[in-house]
Design a protein around this motif. Structure first.
Motif, PDB file in Angstrom:
ATOM      1  N   TYR A 244       1.858   7.015  -6.639  1.00 53.50           N
ATOM      2  CA  TYR A 244       0.811   7.976  -6.991  1.00 53.50           C
ATOM      3  C   TYR A 244       1.339   9.402  -6.829  1.00 53.50           C
ATOM      4  O   TYR A 244       1.110  10.267  -7.691  1.00 53.50           O
ATOM      5  CB  TYR A 244      -0.424   7.765  -6.109  1.00 53.50           C
ATOM      6  CG  TYR A 244      -1.537   8.759  -6.368  1.00 53.50           C
ATOM      7  CD1 TYR A 244      -2.425   8.563  -7.425  1.00 53.50           C
ATOM      8  CD2 TYR A 244      -1.710   9.885  -5.567  1.00 53.50           C
ATOM      9  CE1 TYR A 244      -3.444   9.475  -7.677  1.00 53.50           C
ATOM     10  CE2 TYR A 244      -2.725  10.792  -5.803  1.00 53.50           C
ATOM     11  CZ  TYR A 244      -3.589  10.582  -6.869  1.00 53.50           C
ATOM     12  OH  TYR A 244      -4.594  11.487  -7.119  1.00 53.50           O
TER      13      TYR A 244
ATOM     14  N   ARG B 102       2.127   1.905  -3.444  1.00 55.12           N
ATOM     15  CA  ARG B 102       1.085   2.422  -4.335  1.00 55.12           C
ATOM     16  C   ARG B 102       0.876   3.921  -4.124  1.00 55.12           C
ATOM     17  O   ARG B 102       0.771   4.691  -5.093  1.00 55.12           O
ATOM     18  CB  ARG B 102      -0.235   1.669  -4.103  1.00 55.12           C
ATOM     19  CG  ARG B 102      -1.314   2.070  -5.107  1.00 55.12           C
ATOM     20  CD  ARG B 102      -2.533   1.191  -5.025  1.00 55.12           C
ATOM     21  NE  ARG B 102      -3.381   1.522  -3.895  1.00 55.12           N
ATOM     22  CZ  ARG B 102      -3.515   0.795  -2.815  1.00 55.12           C
ATOM     23  NH1 ARG B 102      -2.849  -0.336  -2.688  1.00 55.12           N
ATOM     24  NH2 ARG B 102      -4.315   1.159  -1.831  1.00 55.12           N
TER      25      ARG B 102
ATOM     26  N   THR C 266       0.830  -1.205   0.000  1.00 51.43           N
ATOM     27  CA  THR C 266       0.000   0.000   0.000  1.00 51.43           C
ATOM     28  C   THR C 266       0.863   1.253   0.000  1.00 51.43           C
ATOM     29  O   THR C 266       0.580   2.230  -0.709  1.00 51.43           O
ATOM     30  CB  THR C 266      -0.924   0.010   1.235  1.00 51.43           C
ATOM     31  OG1 THR C 266      -1.775  -1.137   1.193  1.00 51.43           O
ATOM     32  CG2 THR C 266      -1.791   1.263   1.254  1.00 51.43           C
TER      33      THR C 266
END
Length: 239
Positions: free
Chosen positions: A210, A206, A203
Protein backbone atom coordinates in the motif's frame (compact mmCIF):
# COMPACT_ATOMS: atom_id res chain seq x y z
CA UNK A 1 16.36 41.72 -0.60
CA UNK A 2 15.63 39.64 -3.69
CA UNK A 3 12.52 37.77 -2.61
CA UNK A 4 12.21 35.93 -5.93
CA UNK A 5 15.64 34.44 -5.33
CA UNK A 6 14.79 33.67 -1.71
CA UNK A 7 11.68 31.81 -2.82
CA UNK A 8 13.81 29.39 -4.83
CA UNK A 9 15.93 28.53 -1.82
CA UNK A 10 15.08 25.69 0.53
CA UNK A 11 13.67 26.47 3.96
CA UNK A 12 16.59 26.02 6.36
CA UNK A 13 15.60 24.06 9.47
CA UNK A 14 17.32 23.64 12.83
CA UNK A 15 16.16 20.72 15.01
CA UNK A 16 16.55 21.22 18.76
CA UNK A 17 16.04 17.81 20.38
CA UNK A 18 18.12 16.10 23.09
CA UNK A 19 17.36 12.55 21.90
CA UNK A 20 19.61 12.21 18.85
CA UNK A 21 17.78 9.13 17.60
CA UNK A 22 14.51 11.04 17.51
CA UNK A 23 16.27 14.05 16.02
CA UNK A 24 17.56 11.91 13.16
CA UNK A 25 14.08 10.53 12.46
CA UNK A 26 12.74 14.10 12.47
CA UNK A 27 15.48 15.14 10.05
CA UNK A 28 14.51 12.40 7.63
CA UNK A 29 10.85 13.36 7.90
CA UNK A 30 11.58 17.04 7.23
CA UNK A 31 13.78 16.31 4.23
CA UNK A 32 11.10 14.09 2.70
CA UNK A 33 9.16 17.31 2.09
CA UNK A 34 10.35 19.11 -1.03
CA UNK A 35 11.84 22.54 -0.39
CA UNK A 36 13.29 21.84 3.08
CA UNK A 37 16.84 21.36 4.28
CA UNK A 38 17.96 20.49 7.81
CA UNK A 39 21.07 22.56 8.46
CA UNK A 40 21.74 21.46 12.04
CA UNK A 41 20.75 19.45 15.10
CA UNK A 42 21.26 20.79 18.62
CA UNK A 43 20.92 18.63 21.75
CA UNK A 44 21.24 21.26 24.50
CA UNK A 45 20.99 24.97 25.17
CA UNK A 46 24.62 25.82 24.39
CA UNK A 47 24.52 24.02 21.06
CA UNK A 48 21.13 25.57 20.24
CA UNK A 49 22.35 29.13 20.88
CA UNK A 50 25.54 28.58 18.90
CA UNK A 51 23.76 27.07 15.91
CA UNK A 52 21.07 29.72 15.88
CA UNK A 53 23.77 32.37 15.71
CA UNK A 54 25.96 30.60 13.14
CA UNK A 55 23.37 29.01 10.87
CA UNK A 56 20.58 31.62 10.97
CA UNK A 57 17.82 29.05 10.20
CA UNK A 58 14.42 30.03 8.85
CA UNK A 59 12.57 27.52 11.02
CA UNK A 60 13.22 25.67 14.28
CA UNK A 61 11.65 22.39 15.41
CA UNK A 62 11.78 22.67 19.19
CA UNK A 63 11.14 20.15 21.96
CA UNK A 64 10.14 21.26 25.48
CA UNK A 65 11.83 18.78 27.79
CA UNK A 66 15.63 19.10 28.09
CA UNK A 67 18.01 18.24 30.95
CA UNK A 68 19.44 21.77 30.94
CA UNK A 69 16.55 23.98 29.81
CA UNK A 70 12.84 24.38 29.25
CA UNK A 71 11.75 24.63 25.64
CA UNK A 72 9.14 27.28 26.37
CA UNK A 73 11.73 29.49 28.02
CA UNK A 74 14.04 28.94 25.06
CA UNK A 75 11.20 29.86 22.72
CA UNK A 76 11.14 33.33 24.27
CA UNK A 77 14.92 33.53 23.77
CA UNK A 78 14.50 32.75 20.06
CA UNK A 79 11.78 35.35 19.66
CA UNK A 80 13.91 37.98 21.40
CA UNK A 81 17.27 37.30 19.74
CA UNK A 82 16.21 35.79 16.39
CA UNK A 83 12.83 37.40 15.59
CA UNK A 84 12.93 36.35 11.92
CA UNK A 85 13.11 32.67 12.86
CA UNK A 86 9.82 30.76 13.13
CA UNK A 87 9.26 27.90 15.56
CA UNK A 88 7.25 24.70 15.50
CA UNK A 89 6.98 22.94 18.86
CA UNK A 90 7.47 19.20 18.48
CA UNK A 91 7.04 17.63 21.90
CA UNK A 92 5.37 15.03 24.11
CA UNK A 93 3.98 17.84 26.29
CA UNK A 94 0.20 18.09 26.14
CA UNK A 95 -0.67 20.21 29.19
CA UNK A 96 -3.22 22.91 28.43
CA UNK A 97 -1.12 25.73 29.88
CA UNK A 98 1.95 24.58 27.97
CA UNK A 99 0.07 24.67 24.68
CA UNK A 100 -1.53 28.03 25.49
CA UNK A 101 1.82 29.56 26.46
CA UNK A 102 3.48 28.26 23.30
CA UNK A 103 0.76 29.85 21.18
CA UNK A 104 0.99 33.07 23.19
CA UNK A 105 4.76 33.19 22.64
CA UNK A 106 4.30 32.91 18.89
CA UNK A 107 4.83 29.34 17.66
CA UNK A 108 3.76 28.62 14.12
CA UNK A 109 2.37 25.24 15.15
CA UNK A 110 2.33 22.77 18.05
CA UNK A 111 2.70 19.07 17.17
CA UNK A 112 2.67 16.30 19.75
CA UNK A 113 4.77 13.15 19.82
CA UNK A 114 4.85 10.44 18.63
CA UNK A 115 5.29 12.33 15.38
CA UNK A 116 3.03 11.36 12.49
CA UNK A 117 4.65 12.22 9.19
CA UNK A 118 1.45 13.28 7.44
CA UNK A 119 0.76 15.81 10.23
CA UNK A 120 4.22 17.33 9.96
CA UNK A 121 4.05 17.30 6.17
CA UNK A 122 0.80 19.27 6.22
CA UNK A 123 2.32 21.91 8.48
CA UNK A 124 5.51 22.24 6.46
CA UNK A 125 3.56 22.68 3.25
CA UNK A 126 1.32 25.29 4.83
CA UNK A 127 4.42 27.09 6.12
CA UNK A 128 5.76 27.27 2.56
CA UNK A 129 2.45 28.79 1.43
CA UNK A 130 2.55 31.24 4.33
CA UNK A 131 6.06 32.41 3.48
CA UNK A 132 5.19 32.56 -0.21
CA UNK A 133 2.28 34.89 0.49
CA UNK A 134 4.48 37.19 2.58
CA UNK A 135 7.12 37.36 -0.16
CA UNK A 136 4.49 38.09 -2.82
CA UNK A 137 2.87 40.85 -0.77
CA UNK A 138 6.24 42.45 -0.07
CA UNK A 139 7.04 42.48 -3.77
CA UNK A 140 3.68 44.00 -4.67
CA UNK A 141 3.85 46.92 -2.25
CA UNK A 142 4.06 48.14 1.31
CA UNK A 143 0.42 47.63 2.32
CA UNK A 144 -2.05 44.74 2.38
CA UNK A 145 -5.82 44.70 2.70
CA UNK A 146 -7.99 43.42 5.55
CA UNK A 147 -8.58 40.03 3.93
CA UNK A 148 -4.84 39.49 3.61
CA UNK A 149 -4.28 40.60 7.20
CA UNK A 150 -6.90 38.08 8.32
CA UNK A 151 -5.02 35.35 6.48
CA UNK A 152 -1.88 36.14 8.46
CA UNK A 153 -3.54 36.44 11.85
CA UNK A 154 -6.09 33.64 11.67
CA UNK A 155 -4.02 30.51 11.63
CA UNK A 156 -1.19 32.06 9.58
CA UNK A 157 -2.63 30.64 6.43
CA UNK A 158 -2.56 27.09 7.77
CA UNK A 159 -4.99 24.51 6.59
CA UNK A 160 -6.49 21.92 8.87
CA UNK A 161 -4.81 18.56 8.32
CA UNK A 162 -6.81 16.48 5.89
CA UNK A 163 -7.92 13.04 6.89
CA UNK A 164 -6.96 11.09 3.81
CA UNK A 165 -9.30 8.22 3.05
CA UNK A 166 -7.64 4.86 3.51
CA UNK A 167 -8.64 1.79 1.59
CA UNK A 168 -10.61 -0.85 3.42
CA UNK A 169 -8.44 -2.99 5.70
CA UNK A 170 -5.73 -0.33 6.20
CA UNK A 171 -5.50 1.05 9.72
CA UNK A 172 -3.93 4.52 10.04
CA UNK A 173 -1.99 3.81 13.26
CA UNK A 174 -0.49 0.60 11.89
CA UNK A 175 0.34 2.36 8.62
CA UNK A 176 2.16 5.19 10.41
CA UNK A 177 4.04 2.68 12.58
CA UNK A 178 5.31 0.81 9.53
CA UNK A 179 6.12 4.05 7.70
CA UNK A 180 8.14 5.31 10.69
CA UNK A 181 10.04 2.01 10.89
CA UNK A 182 10.97 2.27 7.20
CA UNK A 183 12.23 5.81 7.76
CA UNK A 184 14.58 4.58 10.49
CA UNK A 185 15.77 1.46 8.67
CA UNK A 186 18.04 1.48 5.64
CA UNK A 187 15.77 -1.14 4.12
CA UNK A 188 13.39 -3.83 5.36
CA UNK A 189 11.86 -7.08 4.22
CA UNK A 190 8.34 -8.25 4.97
CA UNK A 191 9.67 -10.55 7.69
CA UNK A 192 11.57 -7.72 9.39
CA UNK A 193 8.53 -5.46 9.37
CA UNK A 194 6.39 -8.29 10.70
CA UNK A 195 8.74 -8.91 13.63
CA UNK A 196 9.18 -5.20 14.39
CA UNK A 197 5.47 -4.37 14.43
CA UNK A 198 4.07 -7.64 15.75
CA UNK A 199 1.70 -8.15 12.81
CA UNK A 200 1.49 -11.16 10.55
CA UNK A 201 3.71 -11.47 7.49
CA UNK A 202 0.74 -11.26 5.11
CA UNK A 203 -0.56 -8.13 6.83
CA UNK A 204 2.89 -6.54 6.76
CA UNK A 205 3.15 -7.20 3.03
CA UNK A 206 -0.28 -5.67 2.40
CA UNK A 207 0.69 -2.47 4.23
CA UNK A 208 4.08 -2.29 2.53
CA UNK A 209 2.54 -2.67 -0.90
CA UNK A 210 0.00 0.00 0.00
CA UNK A 211 2.86 2.40 0.85
CA UNK A 212 4.47 1.57 -2.50
CA UNK A 213 1.20 2.25 -4.32
CA UNK A 214 0.86 5.60 -2.52
CA UNK A 215 4.41 6.61 -3.45
CA UNK A 216 5.56 6.57 0.19
CA UNK A 217 7.90 3.62 -0.32
CA UNK A 218 9.72 1.75 -3.06
CA UNK A 219 10.37 -1.95 -3.53
CA UNK A 220 13.16 -3.89 -5.17
CA UNK A 221 14.17 -7.53 -5.48
CA UNK A 222 17.09 -8.93 -3.48
CA UNK A 223 18.67 -12.06 -4.92
CA UNK A 224 20.23 -14.34 -2.32
CA UNK A 225 22.63 -17.19 -2.85
CA UNK A 226 19.82 -19.72 -2.79
CA UNK A 227 16.07 -19.58 -2.84
CA UNK A 228 13.61 -17.17 -4.43
CA UNK A 229 14.33 -13.42 -4.66
CA UNK A 230 12.87 -11.36 -1.79
CA UNK A 231 11.22 -7.95 -2.00
CA UNK A 232 13.06 -5.27 -0.07
CA UNK A 233 11.28 -2.04 0.85
CA UNK A 234 12.65 1.46 1.42
CA UNK A 235 11.04 4.69 2.45
CA UNK A 236 10.49 7.07 -0.46
CA UNK A 237 12.89 9.48 1.24
CA UNK A 238 15.70 6.95 0.76
CA UNK A 239 14.96 5.74 -2.73
Amino acid sequence: MNYAKQQEQAVRVLIIEDDLRIAEVNRRFVEKVSGYEVVGIAANMEEAKDQLELLQPDLVLLDIYFPDMNGLAFLTYIKEHHPDCDVIMLTAAKEVETVVDAIRYGVYDFITKPLIFSRLQETLRSYQEYQGKIRAWREEGETINQEEIDQLIRGKGMKAPKESKLVKGIDRITLEKISSFLMQAESATTDQVSKETGISRSTARRYLEYLVAMGEASADLSYGVVGRPERVYRSAGKS
